[in-house]
Design an enzyme around this catalytic site. Sequence first.
Site, PDB file in Angstrom:
ATOM      1  N   ARG A  76     -15.939  -9.677  -2.829  1.00  0.00           N
ATOM      2  CA  ARG A  76     -16.752  -8.618  -3.715  1.00  0.00           C
ATOM      3  C   ARG A  76     -17.895  -8.432  -2.811  1.00  0.00           C
ATOM      4  O   ARG A  76     -17.988  -9.463  -2.930  1.00  0.00           O
ATOM      5  CB  ARG A  76     -16.525  -9.009  -5.183  1.00  0.00           C
ATOM      6  CG  ARG A  76     -15.346  -8.963  -6.267  1.00  0.00           C
ATOM      7  CD  ARG A  76     -14.997  -7.088  -6.462  1.00  0.00           C
ATOM      8  NE  ARG A  76     -13.930  -7.367  -7.240  1.00  0.00           N
ATOM      9  CZ  ARG A  76     -12.626  -7.020  -7.102  1.00  0.00           C
ATOM     10  NH1 ARG A  76     -12.728  -6.666  -5.101  1.00  0.00           N
ATOM     11  NH2 ARG A  76     -11.505  -6.712  -8.273  1.00  0.00           N
ATOM     12  N   HIS A  91     -13.150  -0.290   0.892  1.00  0.00           N
ATOM     13  CA  HIS A  91     -12.016  -1.019  -0.489  1.00  0.00           C
ATOM     14  C   HIS A  91     -10.050  -1.014   0.367  1.00  0.00           C
ATOM     15  O   HIS A  91      -9.884  -0.515  -1.163  1.00  0.00           O
ATOM     16  CB  HIS A  91     -12.525  -1.122  -1.416  1.00  0.00           C
ATOM     17  CG  HIS A  91     -12.350  -2.242  -2.782  1.00  0.00           C
ATOM     18  ND1 HIS A  91     -13.505  -2.526  -3.768  1.00  0.00           N
ATOM     19  CD2 HIS A  91     -10.549  -3.007  -2.637  1.00  0.00           C
ATOM     20  CE1 HIS A  91     -12.731  -3.295  -4.655  1.00  0.00           C
ATOM     21  NE2 HIS A  91     -11.661  -3.732  -4.260  1.00  0.00           N
TER      22      HIS A  91
HETATM   23  P1  NDP Z   1      -7.150 -16.242  -7.525  1.00  0.00           P
HETATM   24  O1  NDP Z   1      -7.257 -16.266  -9.402  1.00  0.00           O
HETATM   25  O2  NDP Z   1      -5.807 -16.335  -7.376  1.00  0.00           O
HETATM   26  O3  NDP Z   1      -7.605 -17.531  -6.617  1.00  0.00           O
HETATM   27  C1  NDP Z   1      -8.604 -17.568  -6.762  1.00  0.00           C
HETATM   28  C2  NDP Z   1      -9.064 -18.682  -6.005  1.00  0.00           C
HETATM   29  O4  NDP Z   1     -11.073 -18.619  -5.713  1.00  0.00           O
HETATM   30  C3  NDP Z   1      -9.163 -20.078  -6.406  1.00  0.00           C
HETATM   31  O5  NDP Z   1      -8.051 -20.833  -5.046  1.00  0.00           O
HETATM   32  C4  NDP Z   1      -9.980 -20.915  -6.991  1.00  0.00           C
HETATM   33  O6  NDP Z   1     -10.095 -21.829  -6.588  1.00  0.00           O
HETATM   34  C5  NDP Z   1     -10.876 -20.060  -5.986  1.00  0.00           C
HETATM   35  N1  NDP Z   1     -12.127 -20.457  -6.361  1.00  0.00           N
HETATM   36  C6  NDP Z   1     -12.828 -19.762  -7.397  1.00  0.00           C
HETATM   37  N2  NDP Z   1     -13.960 -19.889  -8.058  1.00  0.00           N
HETATM   38  C7  NDP Z   1     -14.553 -21.062  -6.649  1.00  0.00           C
HETATM   39  C8  NDP Z   1     -15.936 -21.260  -6.315  1.00  0.00           C
HETATM   40  N3  NDP Z   1     -16.625 -21.892  -8.118  1.00  0.00           N
HETATM   41  N4  NDP Z   1     -15.202 -22.388  -5.441  1.00  0.00           N
HETATM   42  C9  NDP Z   1     -14.348 -22.471  -4.742  1.00  0.00           C
HETATM   43  N5  NDP Z   1     -13.146 -21.599  -4.960  1.00  0.00           N
HETATM   44  C10 NDP Z   1     -13.294 -21.018  -6.237  1.00  0.00           C
HETATM   45  O7  NDP Z   1      -6.995 -14.699  -7.284  1.00  0.00           O
HETATM   46  P2  NDP Z   1      -6.754 -13.245  -6.232  1.00  0.00           P
HETATM   47  O8  NDP Z   1      -6.398 -14.732  -4.475  1.00  0.00           O
HETATM   48  O9  NDP Z   1      -5.516 -12.885  -6.650  1.00  0.00           O
HETATM   49  O10 NDP Z   1      -7.766 -13.028  -5.658  1.00  0.00           O
HETATM   50  C11 NDP Z   1      -8.892 -13.162  -5.537  1.00  0.00           C
HETATM   51  C12 NDP Z   1     -10.129 -11.998  -5.498  1.00  0.00           C
HETATM   52  O11 NDP Z   1      -9.700 -10.758  -3.886  1.00  0.00           O
HETATM   53  C13 NDP Z   1     -10.329 -11.303  -6.412  1.00  0.00           C
HETATM   54  O12 NDP Z   1     -10.406 -11.798  -7.287  1.00  0.00           O
HETATM   55  C14 NDP Z   1     -11.102  -9.624  -5.789  1.00  0.00           C
HETATM   56  O13 NDP Z   1     -12.156 -10.397  -6.206  1.00  0.00           O
HETATM   57  C15 NDP Z   1     -10.570 -10.056  -4.665  1.00  0.00           C
HETATM   58  N6  NDP Z   1      -9.566  -9.182  -3.491  1.00  0.00           N
HETATM   59  C16 NDP Z   1      -9.450  -7.747  -3.306  1.00  0.00           C
HETATM   60  C17 NDP Z   1      -9.253  -7.053  -2.799  1.00  0.00           C
HETATM   61  C18 NDP Z   1      -9.314  -5.926  -1.723  1.00  0.00           C
HETATM   62  O14 NDP Z   1      -8.813  -4.332  -0.831  1.00  0.00           O
HETATM   63  N7  NDP Z   1     -10.611  -5.784  -1.113  1.00  0.00           N
HETATM   64  C19 NDP Z   1      -7.753  -6.987  -3.458  1.00  0.00           C
HETATM   65  C20 NDP Z   1      -7.630  -8.056  -4.348  1.00  0.00           C
HETATM   66  C21 NDP Z   1      -8.230  -9.016  -4.183  1.00  0.00           C
HETATM   67  P3  NDP Z   1      -8.805 -23.004  -7.999  1.00  0.00           P
HETATM   68  O15 NDP Z   1      -7.742 -22.650  -6.707  1.00  0.00           O
HETATM   69  O16 NDP Z   1      -9.341 -24.508  -7.413  1.00  0.00           O
HETATM   70  O17 NDP Z   1      -8.265 -22.028  -9.087  1.00  0.00           O
HETATM   71  C1  OXD Z   2      -8.952  -5.687  -6.444  1.00  0.00           C
HETATM   72  C2  OXD Z   2      -7.444  -5.272  -6.253  1.00  0.00           C
HETATM   73  O1  OXD Z   2      -9.268  -6.905  -7.495  1.00  0.00           O
HETATM   74  O2  OXD Z   2      -7.748  -3.925  -5.220  1.00  0.00           O
HETATM   75  O3  OXD Z   2      -9.824  -5.375  -5.341  1.00  0.00           O
HETATM   76  O4  OXD Z   2      -7.077  -5.532  -6.720  1.00  0.00           O
END
Ligand code: NDP
Ligand code: OXD
Length: 314
Positions: free
Chosen positions: A229, A277
Amino acid sequence: MSVPATVKLLFHSDLDDPAAWIPHLRREMPGLEVEVWPKVADPRDVDVAFIWTQPPEGLSTYTNLKAILALGAGINQLDLASLPSGVPLARLVDPMLAAAMADYCLYAVLHYQREFDRHARAQAERRWNHTLPRAKDGFRVGVMGLGEMGGTAARLIAGHGFPVRGWTRTPRTFAGISCFAGDEALGSFAAKSDLVICLLPLTAATRGILGKPLFDRLPAGAFVVNAGRGAHVVDADLVAALDSGRLGGAMLDVFREEPLPSGHPFWAHPLISVTPHVASFGDPRSATPQVVENVRRALAGRPLLNQVDVARGY
Ligand code: NDP
Ligand code: OXD
């Protein structure tokens, strides 16, 4: 369990085209009525909200909502604190979404390891830049967040022969990936990441994480890729680190303000690549079954798939 004869779904998004979703949703749920905001006859009749962001007036008039289904993997854009309390929230988890993200990240890794950024700058100056790239096995990639997105990306990049390390909040084990967990491990994780990819959710703990303190811990000339983000980045710190040579380049897909304002310094910075994005995107073909299953669960009062822990923030 069968779906009741009529189910009303609110669709609200400024990113997603309802026409791309409606035929898939209707095929799976013949009794479905989709009301695309702002054409909502009576908010009290809506069963489920399928939304990227909340409608401008919020959801408080949707008094019979049984679930909120996010149109994204990330949910911070929904402003969690203002969602109606007691209504469960689920996010989109879709193999095609994760695969597209992994492709984007692999592209970014190859872009910098094979020095396509340098070659593009040399071409603009009509300069023959015959330098050979660093070996793959010496180009260390650090992935912040090993969830659906980061885990898939890390595995793909490792499978291409790059040494990969990952950083998570809680301890994780991934074959072939060096795993680090918690704030205390961030420094060791960063110290050997020649390129760092942020695939964290935006929470109070991760806001501004791509800032000077982290940049100072990366190897000199490291690259930063942000597809998490926009508010993960401290914009001024990034520009300063690139201008000083502390960082070698950045590829950014998400921004504090989207669309990125035309006057923003990122647009014209020679070491920044901007994508709008599009690193990944929900695909109605593969994601519809999960959405429909969650509608069924919501109507039956059962826990949703991929339900968000609102208190945790992701
Ligand atoms: P998940 O919830 O599956 O994974 C999140 C990961 O981040 C987990 O491994 C989690 O750790 C880790 N995490 C969370 N908080 C912390 C912290 N404080 N310190 C260290 N690690 C942390 O999310 P997704 O993988 O599905 O998505 C991640 C992000 O990607 C979304 O929230 C979104 O913002 C972004 N996104 C962007 C897109 C784009 O087109 N640009 C599309 C899709 C998603 P743990 O394993 O320990 O829980
Ligand atoms: C996001 C998405 O979370 O595109 O950014 O799914």
